[in-house]
Enzyme design. Structure first.
Site, mmCIF file in Angstrom:
data_model
loop_
_atom_site.group_PDB
_atom_site.id
_atom_site.type_symbol
_atom_site.label_atom_id
_atom_site.label_comp_id
_atom_site.label_asym_id
_atom_site.label_seq_id
_atom_site.Cartn_x
_atom_site.Cartn_y
_atom_site.Cartn_z
ATOM 1 N N ASN A 10 47.617 72.956 24.380
ATOM 2 C CA ASN A 10 48.321 73.434 23.189
ATOM 3 C C ASN A 10 47.955 72.497 22.041
ATOM 4 O OD1 ASN A 10 50.165 74.141 21.217
ATOM 5 N ND2 ASN A 10 51.971 73.443 22.364
ATOM 6 N N LYS A 12 48.777 72.777 19.003
ATOM 7 C CA LYS A 12 49.826 72.706 17.970
ATOM 8 C C LYS A 12 49.177 72.846 16.570
ATOM 9 C CE LYS A 12 52.556 70.101 21.204
ATOM 10 N NZ LYS A 12 53.626 69.152 21.465
ATOM 11 N N HIS A 93 58.342 77.551 22.849
ATOM 12 C CA HIS A 93 58.071 76.107 22.899
ATOM 13 C C HIS A 93 59.245 75.374 22.251
ATOM 14 C CE1 HIS A 93 56.336 72.193 22.092
ATOM 15 N NE2 HIS A 93 55.454 72.469 23.042
ATOM 16 N N GLU A 95 59.378 73.044 20.247
ATOM 17 C CA GLU A 95 59.220 72.804 18.802
ATOM 18 C C GLU A 95 59.578 74.071 18.005
ATOM 19 O OE1 GLU A 95 55.260 71.182 19.046
ATOM 20 O OE2 GLU A 95 56.095 69.407 20.040
ATOM 21 N N GLU A 160 59.066 72.055 30.338
ATOM 22 C CA GLU A 160 58.730 70.911 29.482
ATOM 23 C C GLU A 160 60.021 70.205 29.073
ATOM 24 O OE1 GLU A 160 54.718 71.452 27.402
ATOM 25 O OE2 GLU A 160 56.148 72.614 26.255
ATOM 26 N N GLY A 166 55.230 64.592 23.761
ATOM 27 C CA GLY A 166 54.650 63.763 22.706
ATOM 28 C C GLY A 166 55.197 62.347 22.662
ATOM 29 N N SER A 200 53.663 64.980 28.026
ATOM 30 C CA SER A 200 52.866 63.753 28.187
ATOM 31 C C SER A 200 52.023 63.743 29.458
ATOM 32 C CB SER A 200 53.769 62.511 28.116
ATOM 33 O OG SER A 200 54.388 62.432 26.846
ATOM 34 N N GLY A 222 49.016 66.566 23.365
ATOM 35 C CA GLY A 222 48.165 65.513 22.795
ATOM 36 C C GLY A 222 46.839 65.333 23.516
HETATM 37 P P1 PGA Z 1 52.350 66.554 24.968
HETATM 38 O O1 PGA Z 1 52.837 68.030 24.531
HETATM 39 O O2 PGA Z 1 51.380 66.718 26.107
HETATM 40 O O3 PGA Z 1 51.729 65.966 23.736
HETATM 41 O O4 PGA Z 1 53.575 65.811 25.408
HETATM 42 C C1 PGA Z 1 53.122 68.996 25.494
HETATM 43 C C2 PGA Z 1 53.570 70.274 24.835
HETATM 44 O O5 PGA Z 1 54.306 70.218 23.843
HETATM 45 O O6 PGA Z 1 53.207 71.381 25.275
#
Ligand code: PGA
Length: 238
Positions: A10, A12, A93, A95, A160, A166, A200, A222
């Protein structure tokens, strides 16, 4: 039939046209692991170009509107994503749930819109840090599943934990195993539904997480922005 592994990236709100050079590297690794499905969700502006060069890599959107068309300035419908070359779309998601106030009911209608357009929705669920500390993680995720899942079971689930996204923090292996087993037992088609872990995921923790019985892949933020890291995660799939 055994569930296939799915490693999803992803991006983002990251990525310009020059970022498409990653795709060649990722495609060559994806091609060498025919037992693993690889999905990349770039920003909407790159979906069309990415899909043209993706080869075996599936392309996904990061969100879609719950209506097929209409007066919704700035939004993108599932059919538009499909038309641009996507085969999947992430919905719900954390976010989106946090930044745009998306409820689980809205997430379910987005998942239904995705299915109606021929896309597989990747439906995200996960508890916050305070909810986990209060011992409510399963109750929160259980309620999100109840309200976010469409009748049609053609979807992927991504667990998640919000506090792991993140932050460099990951849930413990025991907590991931327990939550994935809980989620599977609450799905109408549990044995056949892919459940991804996200939060992460990195090359150094991917092998341990991906080896868990109820983990069918990863949703990677990330680390999907660095070709070497993302390809290392694909290679870590058992
Ligand atoms: P991250 O994000 O691997 O940077 O923690 C995961 C996600 O939001 O899908």
């Amino acid at each position: 039939m055994a569930r296939r592994m799915l490693i999803a990236g992803n991006w983002k709100m990251n990525g310009l046209r020059q970022s498409l050079v990653f795709f060649e590297e990722i495609c060559s690794i994806a091609g060498s692991r025919s037992d693993v499905d690889v999905l990349l969700a770039p920003p909407a502006t790159l979906i069309f170009s990415a899909a043209e060069i993706a080869g075996p890599v599936k392309i996904g959107g990061q969100d879609c509107h719950n209506h097929p068309s209409g007066a919704h300035t700035g939004d993108i419908s599932a059919e538009m994503l499909r038309d641009a070359g996507a085969s999947c779309v992430i919905v719900g998601h954390s976010e989106r749930r946090a930044d745009h106030g998306e409820s689980s009911d809205l997430v379910r209608s987005k998942a239904e819109a995705a299915q109606a357009a021929g896309l597989i929705p990747v439906i995200c669920v996960g508890e916050s840090e305070s909810e986990r500390r209060a011992g409510k993680a399963e109750a929160v995720v259980g309620a999100q599943l109840d309200q976010s899942l469409p009748e049609n079971t053609a979807y992927v689930i991504a667990y998640e934990p919000v506090w792991a996204i993140g932050t460099g923090l990951t849930a413990s292996i025991e907590d991931i195993a327990a939550m994935h087993a809980f989620i599977r037992s609450n799905l109408p088609d549990g044995p056949n539904t892919q459940i991804l872990y996200g939060g992460s995921v990195k090359p150094d923790n991917a092998a341990d997480i991906l080896s868990l019985t109820d983990v069918d892949g990863a949703l990677v933020g990330g680390a999907s922005l660095k070709a070497a890291d993302f390809t290392a995660i694909i290679a870590a799939a058992p």
